[in-house]
Write an enzyme that holds these catalytic residues in place. Sequence first.
Site, PDB file in Angstrom:
ATOM      1  N   ASP A  43       0.914  -1.134   0.000  1.00  0.00           N
ATOM      2  CA  ASP A  43       0.000   0.000   0.000  1.00  0.00           C
ATOM      3  C   ASP A  43       0.952   1.182   0.000  1.00  0.00           C
ATOM      4  OD1 ASP A  43      -1.512   2.215   0.752  1.00  0.00           O
ATOM      5  OD2 ASP A  43      -3.030   0.935   1.668  1.00  0.00           O
ATOM      6  N   HIS A  44       1.127   1.812  -1.168  1.00  0.00           N
ATOM      7  CA  HIS A  44       2.239   2.768  -1.256  1.00  0.00           C
ATOM      8  C   HIS A  44       2.051   3.973  -0.325  1.00  0.00           C
ATOM      9  CE1 HIS A  44      -0.389   4.429  -4.397  1.00  0.00           C
ATOM     10  NE2 HIS A  44       0.122   5.582  -4.047  1.00  0.00           N
ATOM     11  N   HIS A  88      -5.884   2.690   1.099  1.00  0.00           N
ATOM     12  CA  HIS A  88      -5.153   3.848   1.633  1.00  0.00           C
ATOM     13  C   HIS A  88      -5.896   4.576   2.762  1.00  0.00           C
ATOM     14  CE1 HIS A  88      -3.045   2.921  -1.954  1.00  0.00           C
ATOM     15  NE2 HIS A  88      -3.854   3.565  -2.766  1.00  0.00           N
TER      16      HIS A  88
HETATM   17  P1  NAD Z   1       1.112  -2.089 -17.482  1.00  0.00           P
HETATM   18  O1  NAD Z   1      -0.090  -2.494 -18.275  1.00  0.00           O
HETATM   19  O2  NAD Z   1       1.804  -0.836 -17.851  1.00  0.00           O
HETATM   20  O3  NAD Z   1       2.189  -3.271 -17.552  1.00  0.00           O
HETATM   21  C1  NAD Z   1       1.819  -4.626 -17.534  1.00  0.00           C
HETATM   22  C2  NAD Z   1       3.051  -5.506 -17.686  1.00  0.00           C
HETATM   23  O4  NAD Z   1       2.617  -6.868 -17.636  1.00  0.00           O
HETATM   24  C3  NAD Z   1       3.820  -5.349 -18.986  1.00  0.00           C
HETATM   25  O5  NAD Z   1       5.198  -5.473 -18.712  1.00  0.00           O
HETATM   26  C4  NAD Z   1       3.359  -6.566 -19.827  1.00  0.00           C
HETATM   27  O6  NAD Z   1       4.346  -7.026 -20.735  1.00  0.00           O
HETATM   28  C5  NAD Z   1       3.170  -7.583 -18.739  1.00  0.00           C
HETATM   29  N1  NAD Z   1       2.229  -8.634 -19.157  1.00  0.00           N
HETATM   30  C6  NAD Z   1       0.904  -8.507 -19.405  1.00  0.00           C
HETATM   31  N2  NAD Z   1       0.389  -9.712 -19.762  1.00  0.00           N
HETATM   32  C7  NAD Z   1       1.399 -10.622 -19.721  1.00  0.00           C
HETATM   33  C8  NAD Z   1       1.502 -12.031 -19.952  1.00  0.00           C
HETATM   34  N3  NAD Z   1       0.454 -12.768 -20.316  1.00  0.00           N
HETATM   35  N4  NAD Z   1       2.714 -12.631 -19.792  1.00  0.00           N
HETATM   36  C9  NAD Z   1       3.782 -11.908 -19.420  1.00  0.00           C
HETATM   37  N5  NAD Z   1       3.743 -10.580 -19.177  1.00  0.00           N
HETATM   38  C10 NAD Z   1       2.576  -9.947 -19.333  1.00  0.00           C
HETATM   39  O7  NAD Z   1       0.650  -2.094 -15.946  1.00  0.00           O
HETATM   40  P2  NAD Z   1       1.227  -1.187 -14.732  1.00  0.00           P
HETATM   41  O8  NAD Z   1       0.600   0.163 -14.785  1.00  0.00           O
HETATM   42  O9  NAD Z   1       2.702  -1.263 -14.730  1.00  0.00           O
HETATM   43  O10 NAD Z   1       0.601  -1.910 -13.448  1.00  0.00           O
HETATM   44  C11 NAD Z   1       1.056  -3.166 -12.973  1.00  0.00           C
HETATM   45  C12 NAD Z   1       0.380  -3.480 -11.644  1.00  0.00           C
HETATM   46  O11 NAD Z   1       0.699  -2.485 -10.710  1.00  0.00           O
HETATM   47  C13 NAD Z   1      -1.143  -3.530 -11.705  1.00  0.00           C
HETATM   48  O12 NAD Z   1      -1.593  -4.479 -10.780  1.00  0.00           O
HETATM   49  C14 NAD Z   1      -1.548  -2.137 -11.247  1.00  0.00           C
HETATM   50  O13 NAD Z   1      -2.846  -2.127 -10.680  1.00  0.00           O
HETATM   51  C15 NAD Z   1      -0.486  -1.896 -10.193  1.00  0.00           C
HETATM   52  N6  NAD Z   1      -0.232  -0.480  -9.917  1.00  0.00           N
HETATM   53  C16 NAD Z   1       0.294   0.336 -10.887  1.00  0.00           C
HETATM   54  C17 NAD Z   1       0.570   1.650 -10.573  1.00  0.00           C
HETATM   55  C18 NAD Z   1       1.195   2.585 -11.597  1.00  0.00           C
HETATM   56  O14 NAD Z   1       1.582   3.685 -11.198  1.00  0.00           O
HETATM   57  N7  NAD Z   1       1.308   2.187 -12.851  1.00  0.00           N
HETATM   58  C19 NAD Z   1       0.302   2.157  -9.287  1.00  0.00           C
HETATM   59  C20 NAD Z   1      -0.229   1.300  -8.318  1.00  0.00           C
HETATM   60  C21 NAD Z   1      -0.487  -0.025  -8.648  1.00  0.00           C
END
Ligand code: NAD
Length: 501
Positions: free
Chosen positions: A181-182, A244
Site C-alpha cells: 500500500d504505497h 489507503h
Molecule cells: P502495465 O499495463 O503498464 O504493464 C503490464 C506488464 O505486464 C507489462 O510489462 C506486460 O508485458 C506484462 N504482461 C501482461 N500480460 C502478460 C503475460 N500474459 N505474460 C507476461 N507478461 C505480461 O501495468 P502497470 O501500470 O505497470 O501496473 C502493474 C500493476 O501495478 C497492476 O496491478 C496495477 O494495478 C499496479 N499499480 C500500478 C501503478 C502505476 O503507477 N502504474 C500504481 C499502483 C499499482
Amino acid sequence: MKTDSANKCVIVIFGATGDLAKRKLFPSIYNLYKKGKLSSNFAVVGAARREWSNDTFRRNVATSIQESKIDVDQDINEFLNHFHYLSFDVTNTESYTNLNDLITNLDEEFSIPENRIFYMAMAPQFFGTIASYLKANGVTNTTGWNRLIIEKPFGHNYESAQKLNDDLREAFTEDEIYRIDHYLGKEMVQNIEVIRFANAIFEPLWNNRYISNIQITSSESLGVEDRGGYYDHAGALRDMVQNHMLQMVALLAMEPPNRLTTEEIRTEKIKALRALRPMTPNEVDSYFVRGQYGRGIVNENTVNGYREEGNVDPKSKTETFVAGKLVIDNFRWAGVPFYIRTGKRMTEKSTKIVIQFKNLPMNLYYKSKEEMHPNLLIIHIQPDEGISIVLNGKKIGLSGETNPVKLDFCSSCQDVVNTPEAYEKLLNDCIIGDATNFTHWDEVALSWSFVDIISKVWENSTPTDFPNYESGSMGPKIADKLLADDGFHWWPITDESDYTI
Ligand code: NAD
C-alpha cells in the site's frame, strides 16, 4: 557498499516493460544502489511478454532513471550490468524453467545466497497463477529466503481477495507476502506514529475527551487519464477507501503498540479496524455518499466529465468521489467521528489529516458572539509534507480578543531534506525483511468486509444525480451535509488562510 548477506538478492519483476516498473521501480532500485542500501551482490530479472534483449531492457531502465530526474552517476553501466531480461509467458511452464535457470546463474555470478524477491507489477488476474507456477516449477525452492511483493488491487471484494490469498498461500507463507500500500511508504504517513508516540503533548490528548472529530482528505486534480477501463470497474471506494484511507484511519486510531515491531504494530492496527462499526445496508446512505465528476475547470483548463472519458461507459454509475463517516466502537474513540473523503478531478492534489480538538469548557474570551477557533493539528501528507498547529493567541491591540495563529513545519520545504519515494522505502523494507509498512491479510480482510457492505448497496441502486460535482470543486454538496448534521464542516485543504486572521 554493504556486503551484509541479508540484503543480497535477486529481484524478479513480473511486468518489467510496464508503467509501474518504469516510473517507480527502476528509479527506486537505482536510488537504493546509489545510497549503498543494496548490496553489490544483487541482480534484477525483468520478466514480461515482449521479446526484448538484455541490451534493450538495460536501455529502457537507463531511460526511466534519467526521466525520473535522479542525478545519474558515471556508474550507471556497472549498475545496469545487474539487469537481465526474460521474455515470459505467465501460463507456460517453460518460462518458469528458464526463469529458474537464469536466477541460478545470477546467484552464482553475483554470489547471491538464493534470496529471491518476486515483484508482481502486472495485471492482478495473473497474481495467483504466477505464484502457483513459481512453486510448481521449484523457483521458490531455495536455501535462502523468498518474498513476494504484490501490488494493489488485492481482490475487488472480500470473496475475491480471499481466493487470491488462498492461491498465494499455496506458494508463500503470510510472512513471505508483502502487500504494497504505497501510502504506507509515504514519509508523513509513517510520521503519524512518531507524532503520536514521540510527543508528550499529543498522546495524552489523543482520545474522545479532547478530540471532537478527525478528517482525512485525499484529493486528486487529475481525472482517470488512461486508466478508464480499470477505474470504471473499480471506483473510488475500491481504489482508495478499502486500502489507503482505511490504513490511515488505522494508524490514527490504533492503541500505542507495546514495541515498534511489525507484529505489535499490526496487532494494534487490526484491533482498530475490528472496532469499526459495521453498517446495515439501510444505514449506508446515512454514513457514506458518492459522487461522479462532470465537466468543469481544473487549473484554468476546461475538462471533460467522467462519462466522456476514454474506456468509460457513457452511462457509468461508477463513483469518482466518496465521503464517509466512520465510527470506532472502543473506549478511546466512542463519540468521535472519523470523516474521510477522496475523489478525482477535485480542486487540487492533496492528502491531509485534520485533527480537530474539542472546545474548552468555557470561553473567557467570548466577544461579539464569535466562537473561539478550535485547536487543530494538521498533518500534510502530500504534496507538501509537514505539520501545522492552529492555536489561539491574543489579538494585537486593546480589544482583548483572540486570534487563531498557525504554526507551520514544512519538512519538504527544507533544502536539506530529500524525501525518498514511497517505493524506494518499501523496496528497501522488503529487502531487509521488515513487513511493518505492508498490509497483513487480516487488515485486507477486515477492510474488504467493511467496504463490501457499501459497494453492495451502491451496486443495487442507480444514482439519479450523476454527475453531481463539477470538475475542479471539492465534491458534491451532500458530502458537506454529512458533517453539517453533526455540527461540523470540512476544514479547507486549499486555502488555509481562514485558520488565521
Ligand atoms: P502495465 O499495463 O503498464 O504493464 C503490464 C506488464 O505486464 C507489462 O510489462 C506486460 O508485458 C506484462 N504482461 C501482461 N500480460 C502478460 C503475460 N500474459 N505474460 C507476461 N507478461 C505480461 O501495468 P502497470 O501500470 O505497470 O501496473 C502493474 C500493476 O501495478 C497492476 O496491478 C496495477 O494495478 C499496479 N499499480 C500500478 C501503478 C502505476 O503507477 N502504474 C500504481 C499502483 C499499482
